[in-house]
Design a protein around this motif. Structure first.
Motif, PDB file in Angstrom:
ATOM      1  N   ASN A 336       3.233  15.219  -8.932  1.00 11.49           N
ATOM      2  CA  ASN A 336       4.547  15.280  -8.288  1.00 11.49           C
ATOM      3  C   ASN A 336       5.540  14.510  -9.146  1.00 11.49           C
ATOM      4  N   GLU A 337       6.261  15.212  -9.981  1.00 15.17           N
ATOM      5  CA  GLU A 337       7.135  14.553 -10.953  1.00 15.17           C
ATOM      6  C   GLU A 337       8.347  13.877 -10.324  1.00 15.17           C
ATOM      7  N   LYS A 338       8.541  14.036  -9.006  1.00  8.52           N
ATOM      8  CA  LYS A 338       9.650  13.358  -8.338  1.00  8.52           C
ATOM      9  C   LYS A 338       9.356  11.888  -8.061  1.00  8.52           C
ATOM     10  N   VAL A 339       8.078  11.507  -8.196  1.00  9.18           N
ATOM     11  CA  VAL A 339       7.713  10.110  -7.968  1.00  9.18           C
ATOM     12  C   VAL A 339       7.030   9.545  -9.200  1.00  9.18           C
ATOM     13  N   ALA A 340       7.108   8.220  -9.351  1.00  7.99           N
ATOM     14  CA  ALA A 340       6.550   7.545 -10.518  1.00  7.99           C
ATOM     15  C   ALA A 340       5.234   6.872 -10.176  1.00  7.99           C
ATOM     16  N   LEU A 341       4.411   6.693 -11.193  1.00  5.88           N
ATOM     17  CA  LEU A 341       3.173   5.932 -11.037  1.00  5.88           C
ATOM     18  C   LEU A 341       3.528   4.453 -11.126  1.00  5.88           C
ATOM     19  N   CYS A 342       3.990   3.922 -10.007  1.00  5.09           N
ATOM     20  CA  CYS A 342       4.500   2.555  -9.982  1.00  5.09           C
ATOM     21  C   CYS A 342       4.157   1.918  -8.646  1.00  5.09           C
ATOM     22  N   ALA A 343       4.375   0.609  -8.556  1.00  6.07           N
ATOM     23  CA  ALA A 343       4.121  -0.102  -7.303  1.00  6.07           C
ATOM     24  C   ALA A 343       4.905  -1.398  -7.263  1.00  6.07           C
ATOM     25  N   ASP A 344       5.333  -1.763  -6.058  1.00  8.21           N
ATOM     26  CA  ASP A 344       5.840  -3.099  -5.776  1.00  8.21           C
ATOM     27  C   ASP A 344       4.805  -3.780  -4.894  1.00  8.21           C
ATOM     28  N   LEU A 345       4.546  -5.054  -5.164  1.00  9.45           N
ATOM     29  CA  LEU A 345       3.643  -5.824  -4.308  1.00  9.45           C
ATOM     30  C   LEU A 345       4.485  -6.717  -3.403  1.00  9.45           C
ATOM     31  N   ILE A 346       4.337  -6.511  -2.094  1.00 11.39           N
ATOM     32  CA  ILE A 346       5.121  -7.241  -1.101  1.00 11.39           C
ATOM     33  C   ILE A 346       4.263  -8.363  -0.525  1.00 11.39           C
ATOM     34  N   ALA A 347       4.779  -9.593  -0.606  1.00 11.62           N
ATOM     35  CA  ALA A 347       4.050 -10.743  -0.072  1.00 11.62           C
ATOM     36  C   ALA A 347       4.125 -10.770   1.449  1.00 11.62           C
ATOM     37  N   PRO A 348       3.130 -11.357   2.095  1.00 10.64           N
ATOM     38  CA  PRO A 348       3.171 -11.490   3.556  1.00 10.64           C
ATOM     39  C   PRO A 348       4.245 -12.482   4.007  1.00 10.64           C
ATOM     40  N   GLU A 349       4.437 -12.557   5.305  1.00  4.17           N
ATOM     41  CA  GLU A 349       5.269 -13.576   5.952  1.00  4.17           C
ATOM     42  C   GLU A 349       6.745 -13.499   5.566  1.00  4.17           C
ATOM     43  N   GLY A 350       7.189 -12.306   5.157  1.00  2.00           N
ATOM     44  CA  GLY A 350       8.607 -12.111   4.899  1.00  2.00           C
ATOM     45  C   GLY A 350       9.117 -12.611   3.563  1.00  2.00           C
ATOM     46  N   TYR A 351       8.239 -12.811   2.587  1.00  2.93           N
ATOM     47  CA  TYR A 351       8.674 -13.335   1.286  1.00  2.93           C
ATOM     48  C   TYR A 351       9.056 -12.254   0.284  1.00  2.93           C
ATOM     49  N   GLY A 352       8.877 -10.998   0.648  1.00  6.69           N
ATOM     50  CA  GLY A 352       9.399  -9.913  -0.164  1.00  6.69           C
ATOM     51  C   GLY A 352       8.580  -9.590  -1.397  1.00  6.69           C
ATOM     52  N   GLU A 353       9.195  -8.820  -2.279  1.00 10.87           N
ATOM     53  CA  GLU A 353       8.522  -8.344  -3.488  1.00 10.87           C
ATOM     54  C   GLU A 353       8.250  -9.498  -4.449  1.00 10.87           C
ATOM     55  N   ILE A 354       7.006  -9.614  -4.902  1.00 14.91           N
ATOM     56  CA  ILE A 354       6.677 -10.618  -5.913  1.00 14.91           C
ATOM     57  C   ILE A 354       6.238  -9.976  -7.230  1.00 14.91           C
ATOM     58  N   ILE A 355       5.848  -8.687  -7.193  1.00 18.95           N
ATOM     59  CA  ILE A 355       5.457  -7.976  -8.418  1.00 18.95           C
ATOM     60  C   ILE A 355       6.072  -6.585  -8.404  1.00 18.95           C
ATOM     61  N   GLY A 356       6.552  -6.175  -9.563  1.00 19.64           N
ATOM     62  CA  GLY A 356       6.906  -4.787  -9.796  1.00 19.64           C
ATOM     63  C   GLY A 356       6.187  -4.317 -11.043  1.00 19.64           C
ATOM     64  N   GLY A 357       5.580  -3.134 -10.984  1.00 18.03           N
ATOM     65  CA  GLY A 357       4.841  -2.660 -12.160  1.00 18.03           C
ATOM     66  C   GLY A 357       4.712  -1.155 -12.173  1.00 18.03           C
ATOM     67  N   SER A 358       4.238  -0.625 -13.306  1.00 14.06           N
ATOM     68  CA  SER A 358       4.079   0.824 -13.421  1.00 14.06           C
ATOM     69  C   SER A 358       3.216   1.164 -14.625  1.00 14.06           C
ATOM     70  N   GLU A 359       2.767   2.420 -14.619  1.00 14.17           N
ATOM     71  CA  GLU A 359       2.275   3.012 -15.863  1.00 14.17           C
ATOM     72  C   GLU A 359       3.507   3.423 -16.652  1.00 14.17           C
ATOM     73  N   ARG A 360       3.466   3.262 -17.977  1.00 11.89           N
ATOM     74  CA  ARG A 360       4.628   3.555 -18.809  1.00 11.89           C
ATOM     75  C   ARG A 360       4.516   4.972 -19.402  1.00 11.89           C
ATOM     76  N   ILE A 361       5.659   5.608 -19.597  1.00 15.72           N
ATOM     77  CA  ILE A 361       5.669   6.911 -20.288  1.00 15.72           C
ATOM     78  C   ILE A 361       5.141   6.711 -21.706  1.00 15.72           C
ATOM     79  N   TYR A 362       4.157   7.525 -22.102  1.00 12.15           N
ATOM     80  CA  TYR A 362       3.626   7.404 -23.456  1.00 12.15           C
ATOM     81  C   TYR A 362       3.809   8.684 -24.274  1.00 12.15           C
ATOM     82  N   ASP A 363       4.332   9.733 -23.661  1.00 15.04           N
ATOM     83  CA  ASP A 363       4.583  10.985 -24.365  1.00 15.04           C
ATOM     84  C   ASP A 363       5.959  10.931 -25.045  1.00 15.04           C
ATOM     85  N   TYR A 364       6.005  11.228 -26.324  1.00 14.17           N
ATOM     86  CA  TYR A 364       7.244  11.110 -27.093  1.00 14.17           C
ATOM     87  C   TYR A 364       8.341  12.022 -26.548  1.00 14.17           C
ATOM     88  N   GLU A 365       8.019  13.267 -26.287  1.00 11.54           N
ATOM     89  CA  GLU A 365       9.039  14.222 -25.847  1.00 11.54           C
ATOM     90  C   GLU A 365       9.610  13.843 -24.484  1.00 11.54           C
TER      91      GLU A 365
END
Length: 430
Positions: A336-365
């Protein structure tokens, strides 16, 4: 024998000398109780008039807060003390007597305390937060060294934005434009192609005019990049890393967590693997929770993240965000090319996002197409595209915000207390 408060357990029933500051005091008849600190910890010094004599006892009674001393005494066990020991003082030497210390045991407003941040750091709670921050840093190096990562230091002065945004601090680099880095990621991808698994730990800067309790202008990031690792591989590294941080703080900062009155039972629950929900599932959940204004394609704000976090007692990954609201370099999902292979990690207890990450594009074109879509051109970006020309491989990475993580693990409400000298929208000093 000279020692420190942290080391007094090695000298029970021995006489020692410690360089200290007077944190607080009280007296009762012929006994004075001095709360002493030396940077490594806090200890109570007990002064008995009949032991030290009237002159020294009177001096002790009139010592001012934050006066500096050399204190000599016998280390004795004391089960009532958080440290487990106290000092039976036999003598002391005043190094410098302080007067009118501005931060007294009474309540002070946050602006007053921030104006005196250079002194506020001496308080028990701020000391505890800094010790926990230090433990998280120590455990970070331990984790990535044990996992075979190589530490890389990306430049702080860069020619362009890593995210393709405009929230940058501009400066002149001789006759060229330059910016303070908001991420070392692009450079770490280059390093990963040379060394396999790398990480950086350094300051980043965001010219974002935000006043929330989760934002700083200058903050520190831990950013790993990993060759031959896909999105799922990266999630495993992330959850194992966060678990390691929490367990290290529980093991090595027990006293500091007590000072902060942190609920340690909440931290003991943090065990990998963490739950994972997709962006689509998150949207559906939020609508059921009454967030009717959220639509597919919208990014999540603090209330949305808090609602999702409250449904779990572990950190939770939100995966597969729409590509349109994420950075240009994120690999689209092949199903599904409308979404990325990525994730945010949300901490418990209302502390919000602590990590953002993804697989990176590796195709030149595909990366070249992203460049055209985002208007990325010139030497500031050419070298990054070139990484896809010479031996490109699937690779992934993420960034953990140190201060947000310290806030969550220590149970500190406002992120400004998790860095020694915070830079905020209205604050450039001390």
């Amino acid at each position: 024998m000279k020692t420190t408060i942290a080391e007094v357990g090695k000298h029970v029933n021995e006489s020692v000398t410690i360089g200290v500051w007077l944190h607080n005091k009280r007296s009762s008849g012929k006994i004075a109780f001095l709360q002493l600190r030396d940077g490594t910890g806090f200890i109570q010094g007990v002064i008995v008039k009949s032991v030290v004599g009237e002159e020294l006892f009177e001096q002790a009674k009139h010592l001012n807060q934050e006066s500096s001393l050399y204190v000599t005494g016998e280390v004795v066990k004391d089960d009532r003390s958080p440290l487990g020991y106290e000092l039976q003082v036999s003598g002391f030497e005043i190094i410098q007597e302080a007067h009118d210390y501005p931060i007294t045991p009474k309540e002070h407003g946050p602006e007053f305390l921030m104006d005196h941040r250079h002194l506020w750091l001496r308080s028990k709670k701020q000391h505890a937060i800094m010790k926990i921050r230090n433990e998280i840093i120590r455990a970070t190096y331990e984790f990535f060294n044990d996992e075979g990562f190589v530490k890389i230091d990306p430049p702080i002065l860069t020619g362009a934005s890593a995210e393709g945004t405009t929230e940058l601090f501009h400066t002149k680099y001789f006759d060229e434009d330059a910016y303070l880095s908001q991420s070392g990621q692009l450079y770490l991808e280059a390093a990963a192609m040379a060394l396999g698994k790398v990480f950086s730990f350094g300051p980043t800067f965001r010219a974002e005019k935000s006043k929330t309790r989760r934002h700083l202008i200058e903050f520190w990031m831990i950013e790993p990049e990993m060759a031959f690792m896909d999105h799922d591989d990266s999630l495993v590294i992330q959850e194992n890393y966060v678990q390691h941080l929490v367990q290290s703080v529980l093991k090595n900062c027990d006293m500091e967590l007590d000072v902060l009155e942190r609920d340690k039972e909440q931290l003991k629950k943090i065990k990998a693997p963490f739950p994972r929900i997709t962006y689509d599932e998150a949207i559906e959940f939020l609508k059921k929770e009454g967030f009717e204004d959220i639509d597919w394609g919208d990014d999540f704000g603090a209330p949305h993240e808090t609602a999702i976090a409250e449904a779990h007692d572990q950190p939770v990954f939100i995966t597969h965000f729409p590509t349109e609201i994420k950075a240009f370099y994120m690999q689209p999902d092949p199903t599904n090319e409308k979404v990325a292979l990525c994730a945010d990690l949300i901490a418990p207890e209302g502390y919000g996002e602590i990590i953002g990450g993804s697989e990176r594009i590796y195709d030149y074109e595909l990366m070249k197409k992203r460049y055209e879509e985002h208007g990325l051109e010139g030497p500031a970006y050419e070298w990054y595209l070139q990484l896809r020309e010479y031996g490109s491989v699937p690779h992934s990475g993420f960034g953990l915000g140190l201060e947000r993580t310290v806030a969550w693990i220590s149970g500190t409400e406002h992120i400004r207390e998790t860095i020694p000298f915070p830079r905020l929208l209205n604050r450039l000093y001390p």
